[in-house]
Enzyme design. Structure first.
Site, short mmCIF file in Angstrom:
data_model
loop_
_atom_site.label_atom_id
_atom_site.label_comp_id
_atom_site.label_asym_id
_atom_site.label_seq_id
_atom_site.Cartn_x
_atom_site.Cartn_y
_atom_site.Cartn_z
N TYR A 1 -30.25 -8.45 -59.85
CA TYR A 1 -29.98 -9.18 -61.08
C TYR A 1 -29.72 -8.17 -62.21
CZ TYR A 1 -29.96 -13.21 -64.16
OH TYR A 1 -29.59 -14.17 -65.06
N LYS B 1 -23.60 -31.16 -40.77
CA LYS B 1 -22.33 -30.44 -40.64
C LYS B 1 -22.52 -28.98 -41.04
CE LYS B 1 -17.94 -30.84 -39.63
NZ LYS B 1 -17.07 -31.82 -40.26
#
Length: 751
Positions: free
Chosen positions: A41, A96
């Site tokens: 970060y 999926k």
């Protein structure tokens, strides 16, 4: 194939446990120290941000965009259930997403958009474009799905693929290529009848036309009959594109003399009379779900010469979208494609067709419990064929490069294919092979601990999933009560429950046990107590008398104690040839650790025996064994008296002339890490070890439990080998799936 009964309770439990949903997100980089956080970060993250802003193509290098697909739906056409809404579609979209990962190592996120307005949907997806390398649209009703997909293709520079349309079309095309090959016909000559002019049907006929089918040879039907030029009722622009000049008006009319029938409609739409009227060697793809337009049995009853495919897994020739979309996206992502075009879809279909004509690997035949070979009952590869991952994506990638869809073409295609071979998790195929063998064996498995809910769930699953018969040791009332509490009250009548009170064999069991224990300090009272009151002993006696084919136990008591109880009935001591082998499944690897159960402090000869048993289990699981005798030392350094036996044990194996690779002594990192192995070029191992023989039982136990608790590994075992009958001892922390796996291993007679 056996009927695989799945109840509502089973389905809800699967989605609830161990945590709600079907996947989670984990970090792929270290996130432990302050330096890690500074790089991940602020301030370190600013560097790739600026680089990407200057050159957007670098997003594929510095972020996960290049291997990230969004599965997006609004839930207006969920499976065969209709409009369930965005939230109602989420379990399907999660499913999926995990299929993408399982079959092609594609990371995927499900997104459900709460709108039925095509413009709102289009705008939402378009705005998310920078995040993803591809968009998989799913379960959107027609005709909106056509509008949405076309608009997104025009405004986005990444692949947009509606799987309900094109996934079905690609697999259908692959099967048709081979069906026509077998029947000696050419696509440009055949008469094709399509019933069902929705998303999948329109996509199927469009792809076949792009492959050479003649427009006037293709008759499209919907609920109102043939789509002909001049028809106005129930028409739209997508149907109109496939209208032909014809006097035919009904599906029955169209089927007369047809070479090919494609169905994406409803159960029973095709009659035996229609099939009878078709041309010689008709091809029938009855793909309605869950039930086809006509079953293969019904079709073959009137036309034995028919080649039939359906969407179901319990019939040959399953038209399954999972054969297509994971590999299409894998190939497209790996060339940073701008789109998935027709050429890429056709390449996928042809590669699938070619693969079906090749000799089927033994592991695929083993997984399906039957020998498969190209012919009328095998025109499409099976979803679990391990070759799919390295055969289909390269074909797609080549087509994408040839047609200019690739941003970053693959230079070394051989290297690319090799990388695909190594990126898939081998553990799934191993477990699948075990399950297939178990179904073939149809073994009667004794579950000794009918007082545990996990055991009862596993026993129910074992029977309902078609593995064989479950025999539960316990009190009938207790078993029924626990099943009802678990929401499985309907299973109480399915299981055979046996105990000392209801068996007619108790006296035989006691006599047998007394003969074994009378000179070991046990009198008749002791024997009665063991045989009638201890379920581990009772289950072992059942097995010894042929009243079951395998035994699963150990969930409620520690392994060592269970082994001691079993030893009253079977010879399972260190010098009886018994060995415990535990399988560790973690991060796409499977490692066997031995001995985790029997030998407290083995000598070099015991270690050699353990190695042979471990190699035998490895082969039974479908692995080519590479055995490492592990220690804290590597090839004599540092010198230690405790490591001496690990150095000598390989010499014992050498003298025995065993037929598997082995080496030692070595540290674990040398045994498993390719780069560390390179420092010892004289090593006899050709690759990382998959069987680790450890110095003592305590070190084996520590290793397994550490991997399980800290590494999140799946543990199967210990697999008890070297005894007369298949007895598998679970750990006390076993999940329902763990117990079911052990039952399947017992059914396979891996021992």
């Amino acid at each position: 194939m056996p009927n695989n009964k799945v109840t509502d309770a089973d389905a809800l439990a699967y989605h609830l446990e161990p945590t709600p949903g079907k996947f989670e997100i984990t970090a792929s980089v270290p996130m432990t120290t302050q330096r890690d956080l500074s790089l991940a970060y602020s301030p370190g993250v600013a560097v790739p941000c600026v680089a990407i802003a200057d050159n957007p193509e670098l997003a594929y290098d510095y972020t996960n965009k290049g291997n990230l697909v969004a599965v997006i739906s609004n839930g207006t056409a969920v499976l065969g259930l209709g409009n369930l809404g965005a939230l109602g579609s989420k379990p399907v979209m999660e499913g999926k997403a995990v299929l993408f990962k399982r079959f092609a190592d594609v990371n995927s996120i499900d997104i459900e958009l709460d709108t039925e307005n095509p413009e709102e949907f289009i705008n939402a997806v378009k705005l998310m474009g920078p995040t993803f390398g591809g968009i998989n649209l799913e379960d959107i009703k027609a005709p909106e799905c056509f509008i949405i997909e076309q608009a997104l293709k025009e405004v986005m520079d990444i692949p947009v693929f509606h799987d309900d349309q094109h996934g079905t079309a690609v697999i259908c095309a692959a099967g048709l290529i081979n069906a026509l090959h077998l029947s000696g016909k050419k696509i440009q000559d055949v008469k094709i009848v399509l019933n069902g002019a929705g998303a999948a049907g329109i996509a199927c006929i469009e792809l076949l036309k792009s492959m050479g089918a003649k427009h006037n040879n293709c008759i499209v039907c919907d609920t109102k009959g043939v789509i002909y030029q001049g028809r106005t009722e129930g028409m739209n622009q997508w149907k109109s594109a496939h209208a032909i000049s014809t006097e035919l008006r009904s599906l029955e009319d169209a089927m007369s003399g047809a070479d090919v029938f494609l169905g994406v409609s409803v159960k029973g739409a095709v009659t035996a009379e229609m099939v009878k009227s078709m041309a010689p060697d008709p091809v029938i793809f009855a793909m309605a779900n869950p039930d086809p337009e006509i079953t293969p049995e019904e079709a073959h009853a009137v036309r034995p010469d028919a080649i039939v495919a359906t969407g179901r897994s319990d019939y040959p020739n399953q038209v399954n979208n999972v054969l297509g979309f994971p590999y299409l996206f894998r190939g497209a992502l790996d060339i940073h494609a701008r789109a998935i075009n027709d050429e890429m879809k056709i390449a996928c279909a042809r590669a699938l067709a070619d693969l079906a004509r090749e000799e089927v690997p033994d592991e695929v035949a083993l997984a399906y419990g039957t020998q498969l070979s190209f012919g009328r009952d095998y025109i499409i590869p099976t979803p679990f064929d391990p070759r799919l991952i390295y055969r289909i994506p390269p074909a797609v990638a080549r087509a994408g490069m040839d047609t200019g869809a690739a941003r970053r073409p693959i230079v070394d295609m051989d290297g690319y294919e090799l990388s695909l071979k190594t990126r898939m998790d081998p553990t799934a195929s191993i477990l699948r092979g075990i399950n297939a063998r178990a179904r073939s064996a149809q073994a009667r498995i004794i579950f000794a601990e009918g007082d545990d809910e996990r055991v009862l769930r596993a026993a129910v699953l074992y029977q309902r999933q078609g593995f064989g018969k479950s025999i539960v040791v316990g009190r009938e009332s207790d078993v029924r009560q626990r099943l009802e509490a678990a929401g499985l009250g309907d299973a109480a009548g399915e299981l055979e429950v046996v105990n000392a009170a209801n068996t007619e064999h108790l006296e035989d069991y006691k006599n047998y046990l007394y003969q074994r224990l009378q000179r070991k300090g046990f009198d008749t009272t002791d024997v009665h107590r063991l045989a009638a009151r201890d379920r581990h002993v009772f289950g072992s006696l059942m097995l010894a008398h042929g009243h079951g084919d395998g035994l699963v136990t150990g969930v409620t008591r520690k392994s060592a104690h269970v082994l001691e109880l079993i030893s009253h009935v079977y010879d399972v001591g260190p010098h009886d040839g018994a060995v415990g082998v535990t399988a560790i499944l973690s991060k796409g690897k499977i490692i066997l650790i031995a001995d985790t159960l029997v030998h407290e402090w083995p000598n070099e000869n015991d270690l050699a025996d353990i190695a042979e048993r471990g190699a035998s289990v490895a082969r039974a699981l479908g692995l080519e064994p590479r055995v490492a005798f592990v220690s804290f030392s590597t090839f004599g350094y540092p010198i230690s008296e405790r490591a001496e036996k690990m150095r000598i044990a390989p010499d014992v194996l050498q003298k025995r002339g065993v037929d598997f690779e082995f080496e030692g002594e070595m540290a674990v990192d040398v045994a498993l890490n390719v780069n560390e192995m390179k420092k010892y070029p004289f090593s006899r191992l050709s690759g990382p070890a998959n069987v680790l023989v450890v110095p003592a039982r305590h070190s084996a136990s520590i290793s397994v439990k550490l991997m399980q608790e800290m590494g999140g590994a799946t543990v199967i075992g210990p697999i008890l080998t070297g005894i007369d009958k298949p007895i598998q001892i679970c750990s006390t922390v076993s999940s329902v799936n763990d117990i079911l796996n052990m039952a399947a291993i017992a059914a396979c007679n891996i021992r």
